[in-house]
Design an enzyme around this catalytic site. Sequence first.
Site, PDB file in Angstrom:
ATOM      1  N   GLY A   1       0.823  -1.207   0.000  1.00 35.55           N
ATOM      2  CA  GLY A   1       0.000   0.000   0.000  1.00 35.55           C
ATOM      3  C   GLY A   1       0.854   1.252   0.000  1.00 35.55           C
ATOM      4  O   GLY A   1       1.965   1.269  -0.537  1.00 35.55           O
ATOM      5  N   CYS A   2       0.342   2.298   0.589  1.00 34.99           N
ATOM      6  CA  CYS A   2       1.084   3.562   0.668  1.00 34.99           C
ATOM      7  C   CYS A   2       2.432   3.331   1.323  1.00 34.99           C
ATOM      8  O   CYS A   2       2.512   2.784   2.427  1.00 34.99           O
ATOM      9  CB  CYS A   2       0.275   4.591   1.461  1.00 34.99           C
ATOM     10  SG  CYS A   2       1.196   6.111   1.817  1.00 34.99           S
ATOM     11  N   PHE A   3       3.503   3.732   0.659  1.00 38.60           N
ATOM     12  CA  PHE A   3       4.834   3.422   1.183  1.00 38.60           C
ATOM     13  C   PHE A   3       5.238   4.259   2.389  1.00 38.60           C
ATOM     14  O   PHE A   3       6.202   3.930   3.076  1.00 38.60           O
ATOM     15  CB  PHE A   3       5.915   3.481   0.103  1.00 38.60           C
ATOM     16  CG  PHE A   3       5.895   4.660  -0.846  1.00 38.60           C
ATOM     17  CD1 PHE A   3       5.399   5.901  -0.488  1.00 38.60           C
ATOM     18  CD2 PHE A   3       6.393   4.506  -2.141  1.00 38.60           C
ATOM     19  CE1 PHE A   3       5.412   6.967  -1.370  1.00 38.60           C
ATOM     20  CE2 PHE A   3       6.416   5.569  -3.045  1.00 38.60           C
ATOM     21  CZ  PHE A   3       5.921   6.805  -2.649  1.00 38.60           C
ATOM     22  N   TRP A   4       4.530   5.333   2.693  1.00 37.39           N
ATOM     23  CA  TRP A   4       4.907   6.170   3.836  1.00 37.39           C
ATOM     24  C   TRP A   4       4.900   5.386   5.148  1.00 37.39           C
ATOM     25  O   TRP A   4       5.862   5.393   5.908  1.00 37.39           O
ATOM     26  CB  TRP A   4       3.948   7.344   3.964  1.00 37.39           C
ATOM     27  CG  TRP A   4       4.019   8.365   2.878  1.00 37.39           C
ATOM     28  CD1 TRP A   4       5.009   8.531   1.950  1.00 37.39           C
ATOM     29  CD2 TRP A   4       3.047   9.374   2.607  1.00 37.39           C
ATOM     30  NE1 TRP A   4       4.710   9.565   1.119  1.00 37.39           N
ATOM     31  CE2 TRP A   4       3.513  10.112   1.495  1.00 37.39           C
ATOM     32  CE3 TRP A   4       1.828   9.716   3.189  1.00 37.39           C
ATOM     33  CZ2 TRP A   4       2.798  11.186   0.966  1.00 37.39           C
ATOM     34  CZ3 TRP A   4       1.114  10.789   2.659  1.00 37.39           C
ATOM     35  CH2 TRP A   4       1.589  11.513   1.562  1.00 37.39           C
TER      36      TRP A   4
END
Length: 393
Positions: free
Chosen positions: A239-242
């Site tokens: 998902g979102c890499f953050w």
Amino acid sequence: KPSLIIDMAGFGRSMAGVLLILACASQALAFQTALAPSLFSRSSALSRCTRSSAVSIARSNLPAVRALRGARHESALRMSAELKAEKGDFVALSYTLTLDDGKVMDSTENKKGGRPGLFETELGTGDLLAGVENAIVGLAPGEQTKVRLGVEEAFGPYNPDLSFTLPKSQLGPQAAQMEAGMKVQLATGDVARISEVTSETVTIDANHPLAGEALNFDIALDSIAAKAGDVETMTVAGGCFWGLELAYQRVPGVLGTAVGYTQGQQEDPTYQEVCSGATGHTEAVRVKYDPKVVDYAELLDVFFGRVNPTQLNRQGNDVGTQYRSGIYFHNALQELAAKAALEKAQDKYDDKIVVECLPADQFWMAEEYHQQYLEKGGQDASKGAEETIRCYG
């Protein structure tokens, strides 16, 4: 993902020349990090159109870690005292930067995150100023050095063509949010500084804040956290890499992290291109770690602790093929460990696990503003931190 983006596509042909200069010569990316902006090379701040290497981690501001604790850490430091820093090593150092007039512009004494008073980095990525890196290479832990960089060796002369003034009326509603000193992301992906705001106009400066200055560094090498030959690499997508990156930043034994795009067809894609779904890439995290401290299986546990492996082409509210999850192995041992972990994880779910398990493909670095995004926003990236990771707000 929220950001203040200035899209100048509709500003006419006269602005196109300015955008080309910004896209190919911006030196403003180092603004974003509180981790030693004065050490970064000019090339590391150039936009994606001037980057040719995408295979290396290319991150001078990776939050490297205290790899060993207690007696093991002390033992490692004793051994490292007999070593010399080489390219590819992860090192911890302290420094002070002064200008020729004696003004202190930057110092690790004011550094936040990681180990207080130390800047931790990987040598040989090309992101440190060449003169700074050359001074560090060859030092043993405990040794100090001084280096002076002239204007051309540092961030070059100030270029007035990289400063431009725009009418607020052409910036839309976001103009009301702008204040002098703010950093803004340009549509090219570069980051610039707002230098002046009037009732009618906004002036944006894409010069490095130290452009036109000679730099004087006092540098002390504290320790060598890991030698290049002892470092291994992991690549995963969830998902979102953050949020996934921050989870790995907190793991003892993780030396450095970077976010980027992998498993796609297009070379050197931008964030906007990846978000379109047309390039085939997924948002990924690359982790460099010391296997003497943390093994691959433990890092996979972190992955499964963050990811719902039964969701196809999505994680939570982030939907699209760019948010698909995957484990991308770098060698045969990682492949075996990944497949074993997936088989074990399946026992916990009724639905079928849909995580990709493939050989690691080329990893393209994401834009600078994505790197360590949540840490830059104030979330705790220290080793062992347990506060809830917040990806949005």
